[in-house]
Design a protein around this motif. Structure first.
Motif, short mmCIF file in Angstrom:
data_model
loop_
_atom_site.label_atom_id
_atom_site.label_comp_id
_atom_site.label_asym_id
_atom_site.label_seq_id
_atom_site.Cartn_x
_atom_site.Cartn_y
_atom_site.Cartn_z
N ASP A 55 0.69 -1.15 -0.12
CA ASP A 55 0.20 -0.27 0.23
C ASP A 55 0.77 0.80 0.05
N PHE A 60 -1.83 7.78 1.41
CA PHE A 60 -1.14 7.14 2.88
C PHE A 60 0.09 7.52 3.11
N LEU A 66 -5.51 9.88 3.92
CA LEU A 66 -5.33 9.29 5.53
C LEU A 66 -3.63 8.96 5.83
N ASP A 93 -4.72 -0.87 -1.72
CA ASP A 93 -6.00 -1.04 -0.85
C ASP A 93 -6.50 0.21 -1.99
N HIS A 95 -10.47 0.78 -3.08
CA HIS A 95 -11.99 0.66 -1.78
C HIS A 95 -13.28 1.25 -2.94
N TRP A 125 -12.31 4.97 9.35
CA TRP A 125 -11.21 5.79 8.51
C TRP A 125 -12.24 6.94 7.30
N HIS A 128 -10.57 6.88 1.41
CA HIS A 128 -9.50 6.49 1.34
C HIS A 128 -9.05 5.42 0.30
N TYR A 162 -7.66 -5.06 5.33
CA TYR A 162 -6.14 -4.91 5.96
C TYR A 162 -5.15 -6.03 5.01
N LEU A 193 2.92 0.21 4.10
CA LEU A 193 2.45 1.24 5.81
C LEU A 193 1.04 0.19 5.20
N ALA A 194 0.41 0.05 5.95
CA ALA A 194 0.74 0.73 7.70
C ALA A 194 1.20 -0.25 8.45
N PHE A 197 -1.12 -1.59 10.44
CA PHE A 197 -2.29 -1.64 9.39
C PHE A 197 -2.22 -3.25 8.19
N CYS A 198 -2.31 -2.99 7.13
CA CYS A 198 -2.27 -4.03 6.66
C CYS A 198 -0.34 -4.73 6.39
N ILE A 223 0.56 4.14 11.69
CA ILE A 223 -0.63 4.78 11.64
C ILE A 223 -0.80 5.02 13.26
C1 VGL Z 1 -4.61 0.20 5.68
C2 VGL Z 1 -6.49 1.78 7.07
C3 VGL Z 1 -7.05 1.81 6.34
C4 VGL Z 1 -3.27 0.34 5.44
C5 VGL Z 1 -5.30 0.36 4.47
O1 VGL Z 1 -2.81 0.45 4.30
O2 VGL Z 1 -2.58 0.29 6.30
N1 VGL Z 1 -4.90 1.39 7.19
N2 VGL Z 1 -6.90 0.87 5.25
#
Ligand code: VGL
Ligand code: ZN
Length: 251
Positions: A55, A60, A66, A93, A95, A125, A128, A162, A193-194, A197-198, A223
């Motif tokens: 990501d 990001f 984000l 990512d 969406h 979130w 994003h 994620y 990133l991040a 999370f991912c 994050i």
């Molecule tokens: C992510 C929050 C929402 C990431 C993706 O890439 O870590 N974090 N979507």
């Protein structure tokens, strides 16, 4: 450090010993064992190793929807590391508009609050990485022409993802574990990133599908909302994800 080690080896007349240790390191590495490399030995990425670049997208990066603090600082290092890997996979990512992970889809909720969904607790979130928008594009300075696959995730409106391997229900597959198995990869190195999370969820799932997993910490940024970064390292360490640095890799 290297000098110290040489001195040590010399002083212990340990030609044979060193050879055994080196073989041990290679073997352990090939099997995806979870010990960190002994001081002074570098990991040389091989044909069964794959770098997963998670990501590294405009949303990001500072200025994005984000933004992850210093998210752009990792780009040169990611490029440099990628050049040392024969095999690289990237994730994006991706969406839908009005995605369920967006706070804007939950009246009265603000970004970074949580809500309960069918598959568990969801952090909400800012909007994003909406499909086809500039925020969802990979960072323009990312230079990985030999990347073999870009896997998109989070494209089901009603479920977040994620992890690069499984969506948020922990069951729906993205197809990546099948791909990785078909390609014969054994060990995944994660950057991007991040961290909390991912990167974290992908590393945990890599272990779940039987892969070795190493997170290259200085090539990631987190994050860190509500202690998420500390929790992520705790979880990753527990299942044998290795926490390494870019200097541990021979590239
Ligand atoms: C992510 C929050 C929402 C990431 C993706 O890439 O870590 N974090 N979507
Ligand atoms: Zn997302």
């Amino acid at each position: 450090m290297v000098t110290d080690r040489r001195e040590f080896l010399k002083s212990t007349m340990a030609g044979a010993l060193a050879a055994t240790a080196a073989a041990g390191v290679t073997r352990a590495h090939a099997q995806g064992a979870q010990q960190a490399s002994p001081k002074g030995t570098k990991i040389k990425p091989g044909p069964r190793d794959v770098l997963l670049v998670v990501d590294v997208q405009n949303d990001f990066i500072p200025g994005g929807a984000l933004a992850v603090k210093e998210g752009d600082a990792i780009v040169p290092l990611v490029n440099q590391l990628a050049a040392g890997f024969e095999h690289v996979i990237l994730t994006q990512d991706w969406h839908t508009p009005g995605h369920i992970s967006f706070a804007s889809s939950h009246p009265g909720k603000k970004p970074f609050e949580t809500t309960q969904l069918a598959y568990g607790t969801q952090v909400l979130w800012p909007d994003h990485c909406v499909q086809g928008t500039p925020g969802a594009d990979l960072h323009k300075d990312l230079k990985i022409p030999h990347g073999e696959l870009i896997i998109r995730k989070g494209y089901r409106k009603q479920m977040d993802s994620y992890s690069a391997f499984f969506e948020a229900d922990g069951k729906t597959t993205t197809g990546l574990s099948g791909y990785v198995k078909d390609r014969g990869f054994r060990q995944v190195y994660l950057v991007g990133l991040a961290t909390d999370f991912c990167v974290c969820w992908s590393a945990l799932d890599a272990r779940k599908v039987g892969l070795g997993a190493s997170v290259i910490e200085d090539a990631c940024r987190g994050i860190d909302t509500n202690g998420s970064l500390g929790k992520a390292w705790e979880q990753m360490t527990k299942v044998g994800v290795k926490r390494i640095r870019s200097t541990d890799i021979a590239v």
